[in-house]
Design an enzyme around this catalytic site. Structure first.
Site, PDB file in Angstrom:
ATOM      1  CB  SER A  50      -0.916  -0.016   1.227  1.00  0.00           C
ATOM      2  OG  SER A  50      -1.856   1.023   1.118  1.00  0.00           O
ATOM      3  CD  GLU A  51      -1.149   4.094  -3.093  1.00  0.00           C
ATOM      4  OE1 GLU A  51      -1.155   2.834  -3.089  1.00  0.00           O
ATOM      5  OE2 GLU A  51      -2.037   4.782  -3.636  1.00  0.00           O
ATOM      6  CG  ASN A  52      -0.684   4.034   3.410  1.00  0.00           C
ATOM      7  OD1 ASN A  52      -0.854   3.091   2.658  1.00  0.00           O
ATOM      8  ND2 ASN A  52      -1.030   3.998   4.675  1.00  0.00           N
ATOM      9  N   GLY A  53       2.858   3.284   2.740  1.00  0.00           N
ATOM     10  CA  GLY A  53       4.068   2.871   3.447  1.00  0.00           C
ATOM     11  C   GLY A  53       4.029   1.552   4.162  1.00  0.00           C
ATOM     12  CB  SER A  92       6.048   3.952  -0.568  1.00  0.00           C
ATOM     13  OG  SER A  92       4.869   3.379  -1.070  1.00  0.00           O
TER      14      SER A  92
END
Lengths: 215, 229
Positions: A50-53, A92
């Protein structure tokens, strides 16, 4: 036109999940693609990023167990699988842009037969634009899939010769999974891989109006 | 003796002058340094340029800063949200300038500033509205857009634990922009849930080394609830 037999969203999610191999690192876009996670069998090690980390994302926590510092890109509470990890935003997006993510599945407003993607902005002048990670995801993953209904509610094809909405990326989508068919997209154009049960290639040509190869 | 510990947020945010460029960490509510932002509102600095992923959620944090009319411009990737009503109203009234940046380019440009790079070539956004008018280059058969670093005067971030040298560790996805914003700002202020003794943080696990941090403020912070699923 609307009487064509369509896959349900759940059937479509299960169909995409079939094509995600063991060991794949995968990013599922906000919205419809998140359903795919429900059809990845636990015994198949597919790692969700998930790109938020976070990488190694697990399912939603039980109600009352939410930790609002453990969320996904859709800002919903999630869990971390054993072996998962956290990282900052530059790492990320290096995972995407650097080609480390194997598969990314995104929703779309429009996709062109050559794989151009439009999914961030309707282009309406009073619409507040928001792009998030869409452009990075679209061009970064090794393979970008789109998952969407093939037609709008009013029956217009979302698979088009040329996108009329503002682009997210050029030639980035390699495969379209829709409720009526699975279609490969490439510089050579669109090629139907699989039809939903009860749908014919002629149906598909009629409702989309675009050039479709077969086989 | 180096001691970057600052006793309270009000003292820490005196570093923010009118017209400053201020990076604010957080992705949605996770990692949002709400107590520092509250102190910034109280401090009264105005005409600010805010660099953050979002343009505020609900009525606290960046949303409150916008509501109070302190923000001249916002540089972000995803302003439109179900609960971004204060930004939406300001934007529709023409009261705030928006620079929309793809999320990965935002991170890369912030990181470039912290790393002292003059610019970056990024493939993200090539051929789209967000690259209009920008220089492009084809390198090894792939198309790239020239993007410049984003610097800031001050960064406000939220970490989990810190020490008096400014070493930081974060908690879960609240890490998000913290490490790179700390690097990109001239003056990075971290609110932390706990200030620990020097040596208490495992040096193998320090995420942000203290060289990037100028102030550490202990804040007993409660998590802000996110949106219901």
């Amino acid at each position: 036109m609307n009487d064509l037999p369509r896959l349900t969203r759940q059937q479509l999610a299960a169909r995409v999940a079939q094509d995600i191999p063991e060991g794949a690192y995968v990013n599922l876009g906000i919205g419809l693609p998140t359903l795919i996670a429900n059809y990845l069998p636990p015994e198949k090690d597919v790692i969700l990023q998930s790109e938020n980390g976070l990488i190694g994302m697990g399912p939603a926590p039980a109600p009352g167990e939410e930790d609002w510092e453990l969320i996904n890109a859709g800002k919903q509470a999630v869990t971390l699988r054993t072996g998962g990890a956290f990282f900052h935003h530059a790492d990320s997006f290096a995972m995407m842009r650097g080609g480390h993510i194997d598969i990314c599945v995104l929703g779309a407003f429009q996709v062109s037969v050559t794989g151009d993607l439009a999914n961030w902005h309707t282009g309406e002048p009073d619409a507040i634009p928001a792009v998030g990670g869409a452009m990075d995801l679209a061009i970064g993953a090794k393979r970008t899939f789109v998952m969407m209904d093939l037609l709008t509610r009013s029956g217009e094809s979302k698979l088009v010769e040329h996108c009329t909405y503002p682009l997210t990326g050029i030639g980035c989508v390699s495969r379209l999974y829709s409720d009526l068919a699975v279609i490969d997209l490439s510089p050579a154009g669109a090629r139907v891989v699989e039809l939903a049960p009860g749908v014919t290639i002629d149906d598909l040509r009629r409702v989309t109006g675009v050039t479709l190869g077969e086989g | 003796m180096i001691d970057k510990k600052v006793t309270n947020c009000a003292t820490a945010v005196r570093a923010v002058n009118d017209g400053a460029a201020v990076m604010i960490g957080g992705f949605g509510t996770a990692g949002s340094p709400d107590e520092l932002i509250d102190a910034l509102i109280e401090h009264g600095a105005r005409d600010l340029t805010i660099i953050s992923n979002n343009a505020g959620n609900g009525d606290a944090g960046i949303a409150a800063l916008i509501r109070e009319g302190r923000v001249r411009k916002i540089v972000c990737s995803f302003p439109r949200q179900p609960d971004s009503h204060h930004f939406d109203a300001a934007w529709r009234a023409g009261a705030i300038e928006l620079e929309l940046v793809p999320q990965g380019n935002l991170a890369a440009r912030i990181q470039a500033a912290g790393a002292g790079l003059g610019a970056i070539f990024t493939p993200t956004g090539f051929g789209t509205l967000l690259a209009e008018g920008k220089e492009t280059r084809r390198i090894d058969g792939r198309d790239y857009v020239l993007e410049y670093p984003i610097h800031a005067d001050v960064a406000l971030i939220k970490a989990y634990r810190g020490d008096r040298w400014g070493n930081l560790v974060y908690r879960k996805t609240a890490r998000n922009f913290g490490p790179i914003m700390a690097m990109a700002a001239k003056h990075a202020i971290a609110q932390v849930s706990e200030v620990v003794e020097l040596g208490a943080l495992d040096p193998e696990c320090v995420v942000t080394p203290g060289i990037f941090v100028q102030a550490v403020v202990p804040v007993t912070s409660t998590q802000r609830q996110g949106l219901a699923a």
